[in-house]
Design a protein around this motif. Structure first.
Motif, mmCIF file in Angstrom:
data_model
loop_
_atom_site.group_PDB
_atom_site.id
_atom_site.type_symbol
_atom_site.label_atom_id
_atom_site.label_comp_id
_atom_site.label_asym_id
_atom_site.label_seq_id
_atom_site.Cartn_x
_atom_site.Cartn_y
_atom_site.Cartn_z
ATOM 1 N N LEU A 365 0.838 -1.196 0.000
ATOM 2 C CA LEU A 365 0.000 0.000 0.000
ATOM 3 C C LEU A 365 0.874 1.248 0.000
ATOM 4 O O LEU A 365 1.931 1.286 0.646
ATOM 5 N N ASP A 366 0.407 2.268 -0.714
ATOM 6 C CA ASP A 366 1.166 3.511 -0.785
ATOM 7 C C ASP A 366 0.855 4.396 0.412
ATOM 8 O O ASP A 366 0.123 4.016 1.335
ATOM 9 N N GLY A 367 1.422 5.612 0.414
ATOM 10 C CA GLY A 367 1.288 6.509 1.553
ATOM 11 C C GLY A 367 -0.118 6.979 1.818
ATOM 12 O O GLY A 367 -0.391 7.538 2.892
ATOM 13 N N ARG A 368 -1.055 6.781 0.864
ATOM 14 C CA ARG A 368 -2.447 7.156 1.079
ATOM 15 C C ARG A 368 -3.318 5.950 1.411
ATOM 16 O O ARG A 368 -4.541 6.036 1.387
ATOM 17 N N GLY A 369 -2.678 4.817 1.663
ATOM 18 C CA GLY A 369 -3.421 3.633 2.078
ATOM 19 C C GLY A 369 -4.078 2.873 0.953
ATOM 20 O O GLY A 369 -4.969 2.065 1.189
ATOM 21 N N ARG A 370 -3.640 3.090 -0.297
ATOM 22 C CA ARG A 370 -4.232 2.396 -1.438
ATOM 23 C C ARG A 370 -3.405 1.156 -1.785
ATOM 24 O O ARG A 370 -2.172 1.221 -1.828
ATOM 25 N N VAL A 371 -4.073 0.048 -2.053
ATOM 26 C CA VAL A 371 -3.374 -1.163 -2.478
ATOM 27 C C VAL A 371 -2.869 -0.944 -3.903
ATOM 28 O O VAL A 371 -3.653 -0.756 -4.829
ATOM 29 N N ARG A 372 -1.559 -0.988 -4.074
ATOM 30 C CA ARG A 372 -0.955 -0.742 -5.377
ATOM 31 C C ARG A 372 -0.347 -2.001 -5.988
ATOM 32 O O ARG A 372 -0.016 -2.024 -7.178
ATOM 33 N N TYR A 373 -0.180 -3.039 -5.182
ATOM 34 C CA TYR A 373 0.458 -4.264 -5.676
ATOM 35 C C TYR A 373 0.041 -5.396 -4.749
ATOM 36 O O TYR A 373 -0.083 -5.211 -3.538
ATOM 37 N N GLU A 374 -0.169 -6.563 -5.311
ATOM 38 C CA GLU A 374 -0.495 -7.717 -4.491
ATOM 39 C C GLU A 374 -0.014 -8.984 -5.173
ATOM 40 O O GLU A 374 0.062 -9.056 -6.405
ATOM 41 N N VAL A 375 0.304 -9.974 -4.380
ATOM 42 C CA VAL A 375 0.733 -11.264 -4.917
ATOM 43 C C VAL A 375 0.362 -12.345 -3.915
ATOM 44 O O VAL A 375 0.496 -12.159 -2.701
ATOM 45 N N ALA A 376 -0.147 -13.454 -4.411
ATOM 46 C CA ALA A 376 -0.497 -14.594 -3.563
ATOM 47 C C ALA A 376 0.509 -15.710 -3.795
ATOM 48 O O ALA A 376 0.816 -16.046 -4.938
ATOM 49 N N GLY A 377 1.044 -16.259 -2.709
ATOM 50 C CA GLY A 377 1.993 -17.354 -2.842
ATOM 51 C C GLY A 377 3.422 -16.917 -2.603
ATOM 52 O O GLY A 377 3.720 -15.739 -2.409
ATOM 53 N N GLU A 378 4.318 -17.891 -2.634
ATOM 54 C CA GLU A 378 5.737 -17.649 -2.321
ATOM 55 C C GLU A 378 6.538 -17.512 -3.614
ATOM 56 O O GLU A 378 7.290 -18.410 -4.000
ATOM 57 N N HIS A 379 6.386 -16.396 -4.277
ATOM 58 C CA HIS A 379 7.094 -16.179 -5.538
ATOM 59 C C HIS A 379 7.142 -14.683 -5.828
ATOM 60 O O HIS A 379 6.649 -13.869 -5.054
ATOM 61 N N GLN A 386 10.895 -4.579 -6.352
ATOM 62 C CA GLN A 386 10.842 -3.456 -7.293
ATOM 63 C C GLN A 386 9.646 -2.557 -7.000
ATOM 64 O O GLN A 386 9.742 -1.323 -7.068
ATOM 65 N N ALA A 387 8.504 -3.176 -6.660
ATOM 66 C CA ALA A 387 7.313 -2.390 -6.321
ATOM 67 C C ALA A 387 7.540 -1.585 -5.038
ATOM 68 O O ALA A 387 7.098 -0.435 -4.934
ATOM 69 N N ILE A 388 8.218 -2.181 -4.063
ATOM 70 C CA ILE A 388 8.531 -1.450 -2.824
ATOM 71 C C ILE A 388 9.366 -0.220 -3.146
ATOM 72 O O ILE A 388 9.077 0.901 -2.684
ATOM 73 N N ARG A 389 10.399 -0.390 -3.944
ATOM 74 C CA ARG A 389 11.296 0.724 -4.271
ATOM 75 C C ARG A 389 10.554 1.795 -5.068
ATOM 76 O O ARG A 389 10.782 2.999 -4.880
ATOM 77 N N ARG A 390 9.670 1.360 -5.966
ATOM 78 C CA ARG A 390 8.924 2.329 -6.775
ATOM 79 C C ARG A 390 8.027 3.202 -5.897
ATOM 80 O O ARG A 390 7.976 4.430 -6.059
ATOM 81 N N LEU A 391 7.302 2.584 -4.948
ATOM 82 C CA LEU A 391 6.406 3.353 -4.091
ATOM 83 C C LEU A 391 7.181 4.244 -3.126
ATOM 84 O O LEU A 391 6.746 5.358 -2.813
ATOM 85 N N LEU A 392 8.320 3.763 -2.645
ATOM 86 C CA LEU A 392 9.150 4.615 -1.788
ATOM 87 C C LEU A 392 9.646 5.828 -2.561
ATOM 88 O O LEU A 392 9.680 6.950 -2.051
ATOM 89 N N SER A 393 10.014 5.589 -3.821
ATOM 90 C CA SER A 393 10.482 6.694 -4.663
ATOM 91 C C SER A 393 9.359 7.693 -4.917
ATOM 92 O O SER A 393 9.562 8.909 -4.861
ATOM 93 N N GLU A 394 8.151 7.190 -5.189
ATOM 94 C CA GLU A 394 7.006 8.071 -5.416
ATOM 95 C C GLU A 394 6.725 8.939 -4.192
ATOM 96 O O GLU A 394 6.306 10.094 -4.319
ATOM 97 N N ALA A 395 6.963 8.376 -3.006
ATOM 98 C CA ALA A 395 6.701 9.109 -1.774
ATOM 99 C C ALA A 395 7.841 10.055 -1.405
ATOM 100 O O ALA A 395 7.772 10.731 -0.374
ATOM 101 N N GLY A 396 8.883 10.090 -2.226
ATOM 102 C CA GLY A 396 9.990 10.998 -1.975
ATOM 103 C C GLY A 396 11.021 10.482 -0.999
ATOM 104 O O GLY A 396 11.866 11.245 -0.521
ATOM 105 N N HIS A 397 10.986 9.176 -0.692
ATOM 106 C CA HIS A 397 11.944 8.609 0.244
ATOM 107 C C HIS A 397 13.208 8.176 -0.484
ATOM 108 O O HIS A 397 13.171 7.774 -1.656
ATOM 109 N N THR A 398 14.322 8.222 0.188
ATOM 110 C CA THR A 398 15.576 7.693 -0.345
ATOM 111 C C THR A 398 15.828 6.331 0.291
ATOM 112 O O THR A 398 15.425 6.074 1.431
ATOM 113 N N PHE A 399 16.500 5.454 -0.447
ATOM 114 C CA PHE A 399 16.728 4.102 0.046
ATOM 115 C C PHE A 399 18.048 3.599 -0.500
ATOM 116 O O PHE A 399 18.610 4.172 -1.453
#
Length: 570
Positions: A365-379, A386-399
């Motif tokens: 979920l992004d900073g506004r609480g919206r589900v932006r990505y989901e996956v079921a299972g161990e894969h 990549q999705a984590i890094r993309r949302l952190l970047s959108e929120a202006g965070h450095t990593f």
């Protein structure tokens, strides 16, 4: 705001619905007067009537859903009804008959009747709205189903009103362009009718797949209820909860965190505490081998991106009754080295809020609480990161700028060896038991019995020997030397086991093809196959170096009272 605009566009698209086009000449035939005196009241009353009918459907759906914990089955039934209405015109006619009758009576007013002229546009608009609602298409159907599952609120009402205004705007455009446009739109009827039936079939297939518990990734690809790619994109937009003006603290699935039974590793967390954060929600249960194998990545992400604004939240939703005990979960969290927050969701309230269907499952979920990505299972670990890094970047965070994590995994957390995995999960409780070979003794439910094992086992079959009592979700040893025998083919064999009800440990002895496992022993027994069951959890009993053939596994319980729940493999 964007979600409301998308719902409005979905309403506009209903103008080409096969059961709406025949209404247009009917409206044109009763067109009279100026825009202010006739058209505006007609359109406004149509939007209000449309919204009222659809809101009633949403309220009713939400009321039905809250009656029991089988909420997703109610939603599947609603979707199936929409599918049948799309596939079979006769079903659609039957569903819409009461509304059509009421609408037809209202629009059958005549200007010549006393005091009818001023009310005719309003009556015509209300009637048109009633006629429009039952056949507005799959986008509305999914919108109503979402409202039934998530509850009716201000945002839901605005979405329905926006959808109704879109339909009214489309009708306004049609009235403006005149009868010629209606004639042109009729050319789409043959194609639209075929798409309507195709959409209905797709919805029914999707419902069947969900009911059977088939792979959720496959479901997401083939259960599209829209008639075109554009419609599906609109559905995806509508399903994204929240608006820019509304913080995550007051809406969206994160609001359900307040329903957690208890928290581990943190004081109670709510959506306001996570506002502005990128949140990864992991649905898991501590005896689930698939869940355990995701932990190395979850722990690595929680550590690597914590300072960059990522919060990992484990939502523990139990599969077995013993996993509802908070003390058991706390012990498991400590044993597994989990340091991020864990919410206990023993009543599945958070599970239902997310519409989850499996263990494990990730929701990002992004900073506004919206589900932006989901996956079921161990894969898809790299894609998730990549999705984590993309949302952190959108929120202006450095990593950290390094590549994806590659955590070391040991014991039960090690990934499966898929090339040699031929055996699947088996339950011992009679409610879910599969591949049981009864031998000379048939299964006796909830009764003590002495079992004679089957003399031969087929691939992936198992049998009982000695004194046992088969219960709904477990098998319990009722004497000494009770045994379970399983023919399997996989690198790893695990069992979900527990000690006696009074907490007394139970000693076990394991063999492979009648001999001690030696180098092929798992992490919870020694080379001679000896081990102790002292808590309710998943035990790794076998890890083979060369899993190239079927093996006969046997476990003997040396004291009574042991609990056996399931086999899992890797």
């Amino acid at each position: 705001m964007l979600t409301i605009l998308v719902a409005f566009l979905g309403g506009v698209l209903t103008i080409v619905s096969p059961c709406i086009l025949p209404v247009l000449p009917f409206v044109f035939a009763r067109r009279a007067g100026s825009f202010r005196a006739h058209t505006l009241p007609l359109l406004a009353s149509m939007a209000v009537a449309f919204t009222a009918v659809t809101s009633l459907a949403a309220v009713s759906g939400a009321w039905v859903v809250t009656l029991n914990e089988g909420a997703r089955y109610a939603a599947m039934g609603l979707l199936a009804l929409f599918g049948l209405a799309l596939l079979l015109p006769s079903v659609g006619d039957w569903i819409s008959r009461p509304l059509v009758t009421l609408g037809s009576r209202m629009v059958d007013a005549r200007p010549g009747r006393p005091d009818a002229s001023s009310l005719l546009p309003i009556g015509l608009g209300i009637g048109t709205g009633l006629l429009w609602a039952p056949c507005a298409g799959p986008i509305l159907g999914l919108l109503l189903t979402g409202a039934a599952l998530n509850g009716v609120n201000v945002q839901t009402s605005l979405l329905l009103l926006s959808f109704g205004c879109g339909a009214a705007a489309a009708l306004a455009a049609t009235l403006w362009l005149g009868r010629g446009m209606a004639t042109a739109l009729r050319r789409f009827l043959p194609v639209a009718d075929g798409l309507r039936r195709l959409a209905g079939a797709a919805v029914l297939v999707g419902v069947a797949m969900t009911a059977l518990g088939w792979n959720t990734t496959l479901l997401s690809r083939f259960s599209t209820p829209g008639t075109t790619r554009l419609e599906q994109q609109l559905v995806d937009r509508i399903r994204q909860a929240g608006s820019p003006a509304e913080p995550a603290a007051t809406s969206g699935p994160l609001a359900s965190l307040r329903d957690a039974d208890e928290w581990i590793n943190t004081p109670s967390l709510g959506a306001p505490d996570l506002d502005g954060k990128v949140v990864l929600v992991d649905f898991w249960t501590y005896s689930c081998i698939n869940c355990l194998r995701t932990l190395p990545h979850l722990k690595a992400w929680a550590g690597k991106y914590k300072d960059a604004g990522l919060v990992v939240v484990g939502v523990h939703s139990p599969e077995f009754a013993f996993e509802k005990k908070a003390s058991n979960v706390r012990n498991a969290v400590g044993d597994l080295g989990i340091r991020y927050p864990v919410a206990l969701d023993s009543q599945f309230r958070i599970w239902r809020s997310f519409g989850n269907q499996s263990w494990p499952a990730f929701y990002l979920l992004d900073g506004r609480g919206r589900v932006r990505y989901e996956v079921a299972g161990e894969h898809d670990y790299e894609r998730t990161e990549q999705a984590i890094r993309r949302l952190l970047s959108e929120a202006g965070h450095t990593f950290p700028g390094s590549g994806p994590v590659h955590p070391e995994a040991r014991g039960v957390e090690a990934p499966p060896q898929l090339s040699t995995l031929y055996s699947g999960e088996s339950y011992l409780g009679y409610a879910k038991a599969t591949d049981f070979a009864p031998g000379a003794t048939r299964a006796n439910r909830d009764r003590d019995a002495a079992y004679m094992p089957a003399t031969e086992l087929g691939a992936n079959q198992w049998t009982l020997a000695g004194p046992w009592r088969l219960e709904s979700e477990r098998a319990v040893t009722t004497g000494k030397s009770s045994r379970v025998i399983h023919r399997f083919r996989a690198r790893d064999l695990h069992m979900v086991l527990g000690p006696s009800d009074d907490g007394q440990p139970v000693h076990i002895r394991v063999t492979l093809d009648g001999h001690p496992p030696l180098a092929d022993h798992g992490s919870d027994i020694n080379a001679q196959g000896e081990g102790i069951i002292d808590r309710q959890k998943l035990y790794q009993l076998i890890r083979q170096a060369a899993p190239d053939k079927d093996r006969i596994f046997e476990i003997e319980f040396l004291e009574p009272g042991a609990e056996a729940y399931a086999f899992t493999f890797g």
